[in-house]
Write an enzyme that holds these catalytic residues in place. Structure first.
Site, short mmCIF file in Angstrom:
data_model
loop_
_atom_site.label_atom_id
_atom_site.label_comp_id
_atom_site.label_asym_id
_atom_site.label_seq_id
_atom_site.Cartn_x
_atom_site.Cartn_y
_atom_site.Cartn_z
N ASN A 72 0.87 -1.18 0.00
CA ASN A 72 0.00 0.00 0.00
C ASN A 72 0.91 1.24 0.00
OD1 ASN A 72 -1.75 2.09 0.53
ND2 ASN A 72 -2.65 1.17 2.36
N ARG A 84 -2.81 -2.04 -3.24
CA ARG A 84 -3.99 -1.19 -3.02
C ARG A 84 -3.94 -0.05 -4.03
NH1 ARG A 84 -4.91 3.48 1.29
NH2 ARG A 84 -7.12 3.79 0.93
N HIS A 118 -12.81 3.18 0.77
CA HIS A 118 -12.77 2.17 1.85
C HIS A 118 -13.50 0.90 1.41
CE1 HIS A 118 -12.52 5.52 5.17
NE2 HIS A 118 -11.30 5.04 4.89
N LEU A 160 -15.00 3.83 10.91
CA LEU A 160 -14.66 5.09 11.57
C LEU A 160 -13.19 5.08 11.97
CD1 LEU A 160 -17.77 5.18 13.97
CD2 LEU A 160 -17.62 6.11 11.64
N GLY A 168 -9.90 8.63 8.50
CA GLY A 168 -10.85 8.76 7.39
C GLY A 168 -12.07 7.95 7.82
N ARG A 194 -11.00 16.11 7.98
CA ARG A 194 -11.82 16.45 6.80
C ARG A 194 -13.22 16.88 7.23
NH1 ARG A 194 -10.71 10.90 3.75
NH2 ARG A 194 -8.65 10.71 4.67
N ASP A 234 -7.24 13.67 16.84
CA ASP A 234 -7.29 12.30 17.36
C ASP A 234 -8.51 12.12 18.27
OD1 ASP A 234 -4.92 9.97 17.83
OD2 ASP A 234 -6.55 10.04 19.29
N GLU A 289 -8.17 -5.10 5.52
CA GLU A 289 -8.10 -4.79 4.09
C GLU A 289 -6.99 -5.59 3.39
OE1 GLU A 289 -8.97 -0.21 3.74
OE2 GLU A 289 -8.46 -0.73 5.79
P1 ADP Z 1 -6.78 5.57 9.48
O1 ADP Z 1 -7.99 6.12 8.81
O2 ADP Z 1 -5.62 6.52 9.46
O3 ADP Z 1 -6.44 4.15 9.09
P2 ADP Z 1 -7.42 4.36 12.05
O4 ADP Z 1 -8.44 3.41 11.56
O5 ADP Z 1 -6.12 3.82 12.51
O6 ADP Z 1 -7.18 5.55 11.03
O7 ADP Z 1 -8.09 5.18 13.27
C1 ADP Z 1 -7.43 6.19 13.94
C2 ADP Z 1 -8.41 6.80 14.94
O8 ADP Z 1 -8.80 5.80 15.89
C3 ADP Z 1 -7.84 7.96 15.74
O9 ADP Z 1 -8.74 9.04 15.78
C4 ADP Z 1 -7.68 7.36 17.13
O10 ADP Z 1 -7.84 8.33 18.14
C5 ADP Z 1 -8.85 6.40 17.17
N1 ADP Z 1 -8.68 5.43 18.26
C6 ADP Z 1 -7.75 4.46 18.40
N2 ADP Z 1 -7.90 3.85 19.61
C7 ADP Z 1 -8.93 4.45 20.24
C8 ADP Z 1 -9.59 4.30 21.51
N3 ADP Z 1 -9.20 3.38 22.38
N4 ADP Z 1 -10.62 5.12 21.78
C9 ADP Z 1 -11.04 6.06 20.91
N5 ADP Z 1 -10.47 6.26 19.72
C10 ADP Z 1 -9.45 5.47 19.38
#
Ligand code: ADP
Length: 398
Positions: free
Chosen positions: A7, A92, A181, A209, A212, A241, A283, A385
């Site tokens: 990827n 990907r 996605h 969620l 992205g 976004r 975050d 994925e």
């Molecule tokens: P990407 O779209 O970059 O692949 P991810 O699927 O890795 O993103 O998700 C990242 C998000 O998940 C971040 O906003 C992070 O804060 C959230 N996240 C990870 N662990 C937790 C948790 N324990 N509680 C709440 N949010 C979380």
């Protein structure tokens, strides 16, 4: 059979060596900051719990991939004796446009057709293509397969994918909803269907969620609508976004603030969403901590974030004439009990009954979160994925 899954981003390269039949991951990792000072490699041998991180110059993706290959084939920490053991390579590819509704074996002609979609994904597709060409150069003779983020959503009917712009914008410029996605929505909805016993008819809503975020309506195994659009900017509010806004607001803000097109684009893609409303971070963990501590903008950002997801669930239940299952995936969907609980609050009228206790306990794997009485199943399903890419690659390359 061993499939190397690649990827490629503009300055990154994620990789996994996977057995597509068993799903076993032999090694995985990431090259970051390619072409930028401070390039880093992460390499992990999953079965041995071995992890290595090193900072080493990687001026281009070629050096990055060479480094990955040298680690995979290393006598001590490698997982294969030579690249001969790699049976095929799966890539990907973000945007397949209308041409690619399925994964495809890559050759020069197909690469040209992918290139024709570069305009639609100027940040992603050129990087994906670079990854493919680098693999072809460094591992000649291997079969390469392209797996598209947009492919799963190509089953959307016209009423879901058309924008009500002048028709020639669709015909001449290909402006329409594509959705992204797709491999994740496919994996999660297929897993859900298996859990349900593969019924002939099913109405599933998948909430992916992460940083992205997108949501999809999957009826009888086919995507009939999804929240992302021509680009991954449409739909839910995301980490940085904005998601859905009045399109007129774009010109309004751009003109009032005297911004260039690029600055306005960056404002919507990189400075909005959770970061834009909350102001301190993109975050979700930071957001939740601040909201719990009473930070007003964090509380507002969380409310908007949840409201959008809830609105889409309502819309998609209406589009499918009901809903049998709601699935949560992605970093937030898999980990945030708070987001799941608040999203489903008030959806009892649809037949959703969340088991709040089970929802609040952290458990690995697929977890049923609805009560026994709930008419709608609620599940947490970790996405994979890479496995979808590996399986498609195996199917096409064997
Ligand atoms: P990407 O779209 O970059 O692949 P991810 O699927 O890795 O993103 O998700 C990242 C998000 O998940 C971040 O906003 C992070 O804060 C959230 N996240 C990870 N662990 C937790 C948790 N324990 N509680 C709440 N949010 C979380």
């Amino acid at each position: 059979m061993k499939v190397l899954v690649i990827n490629c981003g503009s300055s990154s390269l994620k990789y996994q060596l996977v057995n597509p039949e068993s799903g076993e991951v032999f090694a995985k990792g990431l090259c970051e900051r390619i072409g930028i000072e401070g390039s880093k490699l992460e390499y992990e041998v999953v079965a041995k719990d071995f992890e290595k991180k090193l900072e080493v110059p990687m001026p281009t993706h070629k050096e990055a991939l060479e480094l990955v290959i040298s680690h995979l084939t290393d006598k001590e920490i490698g997982v294969i004796a030579s690249v001969n053991e790699v049976d095929a390579i799966g890539h990907r590819v973000v945007h397949g446009g209308e041409e690619f509704a399925k994964s495809v074996l890559l050759n020069e002609e197909v690469l040209k057709a992918i290139e024709a979609n570069n305009d639609l994904a100027p940040l992603h597709n050129p990087a994906n293509l670079m990854g493919i060409r680098t693999c072809m150069e460094l591992m000649p003779g291997k079969k390469n397969v392209g797996v598209f983020d947009t492919a799963f959503h190509q089953t959307m009917p016209a009423e879901a994918f058309m924008y009500a712009l002048p028709y020639e914008d669709y015909k001449e410029l290909k402006v329409r909803k594509y959705g992204f996605h797709g491999t994740s929505h496919l994996f999660v909805s297929e897993t859900m269907r298996e859990i349900m016993g593969n019924p002939a008819h099913s109405k599933i809503i998948v909430c992916h969620l992460g940083n992205g975020a997108s949501i999809s309506a999957v009826k009888d195994g086919k995507s009939i609508d999804t929240s992302m659009g021509l680009t991954p900017l449409q739909g839910l509010m995301m980490g940085t976004r904005c998601g859905d806004i009045d399109p007129a607001a774009v010109l309004f803000v751009k003109n009032k603030r005297n911004l260039t097109d690029e600055e306005m684009d960056a404002r919507m893609n990189k400075k909005s969403g959770i970061l834009g409303l909350f102001g301190k971070s993109s975050d979700c963990r930071d957001l939740e901590m601040a909201a719990t501590a009473g930070d007003e903008r964090a509380v507002l950002a969380e409310k908007v974030f949840i409201y959008k997801i809830k609105s889409y669930i309502g819309a998609y239940a209406a589009a499918m004439g009901g809903v049998d299952a709601i699935c949560f995936t992605g970093g937030i969907g898999e980990n945030s009990a708070n987001v799941r609980e608040k999203t489903l609050e008030g959806l009892e009228f649809l037949g959703v009954e969340l088991d709040k206790e089970i929802n609040s306990v952290r458990k690995k794997g697929n977890v049923k979160l609805s009560t026994e009485n709930s008419k709608v199943l609620v599940y947490k399903i970790p996405t994979n994925e890479e496995l979808v890419i590996a399986r498609d690659t195996y199917k096409l390359a064997k």
